[in-house]
Design an enzyme around this catalytic site. Structure first.
Site, short mmCIF file in Angstrom:
data_model
loop_
_atom_site.label_atom_id
_atom_site.label_comp_id
_atom_site.label_asym_id
_atom_site.label_seq_id
_atom_site.Cartn_x
_atom_site.Cartn_y
_atom_site.Cartn_z
N GLY A 39 8.98 -27.59 -11.35
CA GLY A 39 7.93 -27.52 -10.34
C GLY A 39 7.75 -28.84 -9.62
N GLY A 219 27.00 -23.54 -6.94
CA GLY A 219 27.50 -24.87 -7.28
C GLY A 219 28.45 -25.39 -6.22
CG ASP A 221 32.97 -21.93 -5.68
OD1 ASP A 221 33.84 -22.71 -5.26
OD2 ASP A 221 33.05 -21.31 -6.75
CG ASP A 243 22.45 -36.46 -13.76
OD1 ASP A 243 22.54 -35.26 -14.10
OD2 ASP A 243 21.49 -37.17 -14.11
CG ASP A 249 14.60 -28.19 -9.83
OD1 ASP A 249 14.56 -26.95 -9.85
OD2 ASP A 249 14.51 -28.89 -10.86
CB ALA A 279 20.19 -34.03 -5.63
N GLY A 284 19.39 -38.75 -12.89
CA GLY A 284 17.98 -38.37 -12.94
C GLY A 284 17.67 -37.25 -11.98
CB SER A 288 19.09 -37.86 -8.04
OG SER A 288 18.62 -36.55 -8.31
#
Length: 299
Positions: A39, A219, A221, A243, A249, A279, A284, A288
């Site tokens: 969230g 991801g 793709d 990472d 999110d 990101a 993190g 990020s």
């Protein structure tokens, strides 16, 4: 205005050359802490994307409460919706391997205290046409109450069906916009191992039946989606990930912000895809999340 009703965590992050197998111990290469929670991550992403954002959730009475909300406060997210409960703030214990992949264990703690009353209070402060973002790291009854209240009030709801829970399909049916990865999508539609073409066919069938906007993140793709009877495919920005924690999110927050700002769906999904990829270039979750200027520079 975007209101996020969801989780707030403190992330405890350890990196290692490779993720351990079950029963195996490996040596870590670094340890850090950072604010997180799906969230809070999505709220910060939407705020960095340029939208006015309020965060509705809960923190504990421990030493993690302040640092868990520090980046939200610094970014100007409205935190007047937050409640403080006795006991610990939510935590996530994260292992990150050398290839950027991760495994995560979540302790709900304060996040588990959110109730239907909290959900209704958050939606009550919203106006028709506002956008409500939710995820599945807080109790299902509270999420259900928020989605139902949003529909009654004319608020557009966006549900990210992560982490996957037994209630995901039921709650997904109540949202205006659903964001899922391929595994979550298969659970939502009751199918298994669809494959690329089967996934697209099922996506179109689901949209024809429900009229829902459905976004599937793939991801590296990219993204596929159905919106207003149109099919979209968005290629991913090619990167070498450091990472991947928080990438999903970031995508969700940027998509919501772009839609709230009036961009076309295709432009919004493109912007969100670039943001999610960026990101992955820093460690993190919240640290990020790229800024609006960084995303525009890579569009």
């Amino acid at each position: 205005m975007i209101t996020v009703f969801g989780s707030i965590n403190m992330d405890l992050i350890s990196t290692t050359e490779r993720l351990p197998e079950p029963g195996e111990t490996v040596t870590g290469t670094s340890f850090s802490t950072a604010p997180g929670g799906k969230g809070a991550n999505q709220a910060l992403a939407a705020r960095r994307a340029g939208s006015a954002v309020a965060m509705a959730g809960a923190v504990g009475s421990d030493e993690f409460a302040a640092p868990a909300t520090a980046l939200l406060a610094a970014a100007g997210v409205d935190l007047s919706f937050l409640k403080t409960t006795d006991g610990p703030t939510g935590t996530a214990m994260i292992l990150v391997g050398g290839d950027g992949e991760n495994v995560i264990v979540i302790n709900a703690a304060a996040n588990g205290t959110l109730t239907e009353k909290d959900a209704l209070a958050a939606v009550e402060r919203m106006s028709p046409g506002d956008l409500l973002m939710l995820q599945l790291e807080v109790p299902a009854p509270a999420i259900r109450a928020a989605l139902e209240a949003a529909r009654r009030k004319g608020v557009t709801s966006v549900l990210n069906t992560a982490p996957l829970t037994p209630e995901a399909a039921e709650l997904g049916a109540l949202a205006d916009i659903v964001i899922a990865n391929e595994t979550e999508f298969e659970r939502l539609v009751g199918a298994e191992e669809l494959g690329s073409e089967g996934r697209i066919a099922m996506l179109k069938t689901h949209h024809d039946k429900t009229g829902q906007t459905m976004v599937i993140t793939l991801g590296g793709d990219g993204v596929i989606a159905m919106h207003d009877d149109a099919f979209f495919r968005i290629d991913a920005l090619k990167i070498d990930p450091v990472d991947t924690v928080g990438a999903g999110d970031t995508f969700c927050g940027y998509l919501a912000s772009a839609l709230e700002q009036g961009l076309s769906f295709e432009a919004a999904a493109h912007r969100a895809s670039v943001a999610g990829a960026l990101a992955c270039l820093k460690p993190g979750a919240q640290p990020s999340i790229p800024t609006e200027d960084e995303v525009k520079a890579r569009l």
